[in-house]
Design a protein around this motif. Sequence first.
Motif, short mmCIF file in Angstrom:
data_model
loop_
_atom_site.label_atom_id
_atom_site.label_comp_id
_atom_site.label_asym_id
_atom_site.label_seq_id
_atom_site.Cartn_x
_atom_site.Cartn_y
_atom_site.Cartn_z
N ILE A 76 -19.83 9.99 5.10
CA ILE A 76 -19.82 8.54 5.05
C ILE A 76 -20.54 8.09 3.77
CG2 ILE A 76 -20.57 6.43 6.22
CD1 ILE A 76 -18.37 7.91 7.64
N PHE A 77 -20.02 7.01 3.15
CA PHE A 77 -20.54 6.63 1.83
C PHE A 77 -20.38 5.13 1.62
CE2 PHE A 77 -20.19 6.66 -2.92
CZ PHE A 77 -21.42 7.25 -3.19
N GLN A 78 -21.28 4.55 0.88
CA GLN A 78 -21.24 3.15 0.46
C GLN A 78 -20.99 2.20 1.65
OE1 GLN A 78 -18.59 2.60 -2.90
NE2 GLN A 78 -20.11 3.34 -4.35
N ASP A 79 -20.00 1.29 1.51
CA ASP A 79 -19.76 0.23 2.50
C ASP A 79 -19.48 0.74 3.89
OD1 ASP A 79 -19.02 -2.58 0.77
OD2 ASP A 79 -18.92 -0.69 -0.30
N GLN A 80 -19.09 1.99 4.03
CA GLN A 80 -18.78 2.52 5.36
C GLN A 80 -19.98 2.47 6.29
OE1 GLN A 80 -17.17 6.29 3.98
NE2 GLN A 80 -15.17 5.74 4.78
N PHE A 81 -21.18 2.46 5.73
CA PHE A 81 -22.36 2.38 6.60
C PHE A 81 -22.43 1.03 7.32
CE2 PHE A 81 -23.77 5.86 3.83
CZ PHE A 81 -24.19 6.75 4.79
N ASN A 102 -35.71 6.87 -3.03
CA ASN A 102 -34.93 7.07 -4.26
C ASN A 102 -33.81 8.07 -4.06
OD1 ASN A 102 -36.31 5.25 -5.90
ND2 ASN A 102 -37.90 6.74 -6.41
N GLU A 103 -34.07 9.12 -3.27
CA GLU A 103 -33.03 10.12 -3.00
C GLU A 103 -31.95 9.55 -2.09
OE1 GLU A 103 -35.24 14.40 -3.11
OE2 GLU A 103 -36.01 12.97 -1.63
N ILE A 104 -32.35 8.76 -1.11
CA ILE A 104 -31.38 8.18 -0.17
C ILE A 104 -30.45 7.19 -0.89
CG2 ILE A 104 -31.14 6.76 1.92
CD1 ILE A 104 -33.74 8.01 2.91
N LYS A 105 -30.91 6.64 -2.01
CA LYS A 105 -30.07 5.73 -2.79
C LYS A 105 -28.81 6.42 -3.31
CE LYS A 105 -33.63 2.46 -4.29
NZ LYS A 105 -34.43 1.94 -5.41
N MET A 106 -28.77 7.76 -3.25
CA MET A 106 -27.56 8.47 -3.67
C MET A 106 -26.36 8.09 -2.81
SD MET A 106 -29.02 12.30 -4.49
CE MET A 106 -27.34 12.93 -4.73
N PHE A 107 -26.62 7.59 -1.60
CA PHE A 107 -25.53 7.12 -0.75
C PHE A 107 -25.00 5.75 -1.20
CE2 PHE A 107 -27.51 10.26 2.00
CZ PHE A 107 -26.42 10.86 2.63
N GLN A 108 -25.66 5.16 -2.17
CA GLN A 108 -25.27 3.90 -2.80
C GLN A 108 -25.09 2.76 -1.80
OE1 GLN A 108 -22.07 4.35 -5.65
NE2 GLN A 108 -22.91 6.25 -6.47
N TYR A 109 -26.07 2.68 -0.90
CA TYR A 109 -26.07 1.56 0.04
C TYR A 109 -27.49 1.32 0.51
CZ TYR A 109 -23.02 -1.72 2.37
OH TYR A 109 -22.35 -2.87 2.72
N ASP A 110 -27.69 0.25 1.26
CA ASP A 110 -29.00 -0.09 1.78
C ASP A 110 -29.60 1.09 2.55
OD1 ASP A 110 -31.01 -2.35 2.60
OD2 ASP A 110 -30.46 -1.33 4.47
N ASN A 111 -30.83 1.47 2.18
CA ASN A 111 -31.44 2.67 2.77
C ASN A 111 -31.57 2.60 4.29
OD1 ASN A 111 -31.62 3.64 0.20
ND2 ASN A 111 -33.85 3.81 0.15
N ASP A 112 -31.94 1.44 4.80
CA ASP A 112 -32.10 1.30 6.25
C ASP A 112 -30.76 1.47 6.97
OD1 ASP A 112 -34.82 0.89 6.02
OD2 ASP A 112 -34.62 -1.29 5.86
N LEU A 113 -29.70 0.89 6.38
CA LEU A 113 -28.37 1.05 6.99
C LEU A 113 -27.89 2.49 6.91
CD1 LEU A 113 -26.43 -2.16 5.83
CD2 LEU A 113 -27.15 -1.56 8.14
N VAL A 114 -28.25 3.18 5.81
CA VAL A 114 -27.88 4.59 5.67
C VAL A 114 -28.54 5.40 6.78
CG1 VAL A 114 -28.13 6.64 4.24
CG2 VAL A 114 -27.43 4.49 3.19
N LYS A 115 -29.83 5.22 6.96
CA LYS A 115 -30.55 5.97 8.00
C LYS A 115 -30.01 5.66 9.39
CE LYS A 115 -34.95 6.42 5.51
NZ LYS A 115 -36.39 6.07 5.50
N GLU A 116 -29.76 4.38 9.63
CA GLU A 116 -29.22 3.98 10.93
C GLU A 116 -27.84 4.59 11.16
OE1 GLU A 116 -27.89 -0.07 13.36
OE2 GLU A 116 -28.94 -0.23 11.44
N GLY A 117 -26.99 4.53 10.12
CA GLY A 117 -25.63 5.07 10.24
C GLY A 117 -25.63 6.57 10.48
#
Length: 582
Positions: free
Chosen positions: A34-39, A431-446
């Motif tokens: 999963i990447f970017q807006d998909q989160f 900074n590393e989680i930003k590699m998913f190119q989306y909001d860090n909190d949404l990345v972790k939640e997703g």
Amino acid sequence: MLRIIKNNYILIILLLLQFLMYMFYIYNSTSNIIFQDQFHFMGIIKKYFESSLSFADLWRGHLEHRTLGYNTIFLLNAIFFHLNTLIEACLGAVILLFTCILIYFSYHNSLNEILKNLYIQISFIVLISFVIFSLNQWENIVFSLGIAIMLKTLLFILSFFLLDRIIIGQKHYLPYLTISIILAILLFGGGYSLAFILSMLISFVFILILKRKIEPKQIKTFFWVLLTSISAITIYLYKIYDNNMINNNITMLDRLVFIVHNPLGAMKFLLLSFSSSVVGVNVANHYLSQSVILLLGLLVIYAYIYALIKYITSKMYDKTFMPIMLIAYSIFILLMILVGRLDYGVEYGMSSRYTTDTQCGIIGIIWIVVYSTMKLDLKQSKKYIALLLLLIILFGQLATNILEWRIASYRKANFDKLRVMALDIDQYDNNEIKMFQYDNDLVKEGIGILKKHNLNVFYDFKIGNTLNTAVLMEGWYSQEGNHRWIGRSAVVLIKSGPEGELTIEGYNPEQCNNNALAIYSGEKIICNKLLQAGNFKISKRVEKNSLVKLKIEVNKTFIPKDLNINNDIRQLGVVINSITIK
């Protein structure tokens, strides 16, 4: 069917070859993650598994877009295929194949009286399908969300095709056009439906201007298309910003004012956007200056004007309006992108995600150039101009494809790294989680949702219970024979078996005698041992039938070159021969 295959066998063979090459590119450039807006869409998956999903969740706006069609595909992918994004990427290849077939029917019909069938097939493959399958649109290929754009474009082109058939007298297509317009706008249209609607209406303007008359049946068709489109777009836009996925306080007026205050930036943005439909952003960044790209943008604008003039002088409107609708669509899209994205920066005009749409205009240009060159008795010099335009387009596409193939493996490596990160996302900093190119909190939640429901990377990432089948996360050097060196520390993600018995075998070099070894399972230390020089074997208990993150640390290392052993400049700690968890 057999007759169609027999008459178009060259087209079919070469189209399938392009399709397979495209699929091979997908395999070599992206991974299941999963990447970017998909989160932002992971909330839909969460609600589905909580049995609280409603139609309103699927219909919910995402800025100026509704993505009901893609949301449904995303959900079905999760239900039936554990949210495998590679399936969506491959579906994109199928969509482009259908787009080729659809355009070819109209392309063939417009040329069959002035060009032999064999030449029609070859010109289509060399010129048009090459653009349709271009890697210029790499963002829409490697990010599976791109199928939403590809499906939208397919439905828009289908509507253009049906309207074109109706204009030339095949009225029985009207019900199909109605359905196509509604589905195109409500399911996949996104905020680009206005460009789609205006492109269809522009064909009637051309009828009125060029033929100086419009038949009563065509007037009825015009008003029916207008009524259907307005009805669909009204439903689409109704309360689109209520409960929107993204809070955005910037109004359309704000964007227009920004353009007025930045006319030079707006002009550069447009020129870069025009040029991006011919040459990809990575070619531009690696090999061309911005001045050259701006000049290319001017040349593309000239190509649009040239094509429009040739469309009129060759009376191509007696055959088809498809090229005009494709050109109009790209121009309107370019203007909408300018309004919506200029505040992202001038360079955003080169963004690859928009080229699936803007290349429609390039297809229209190629189509008109081929038709007018074959139809008109042009002077040799004018034929050279037409040929030069086609060669510039082809060279830009070819250069882009070559570079994107070279980049592909690096992109895949990046996505593979994201897959490993997702398995233990909490250990990485912001900074590393930003590699998913989306909001860090949404990345972790997703990623938490993926893990909870065994989806995506958590379903297909097969981690074994040995060193060779585990995921080496950091601190490991390349394998040498049947062992690996580590530095001061190394982390491995490994699966435990029903016994939970961990065994680590290795070798401590004499340069690191009395080496303090520590082993962690997650945050818990499970071993502290002083290693003498020579072989060692450690057995410990870990959690059974689970994913275990082991960290191995030593307090002594050496650099062979510093000790005049050899030219090896690596910082070496201990050798790990094997790790197993029964």
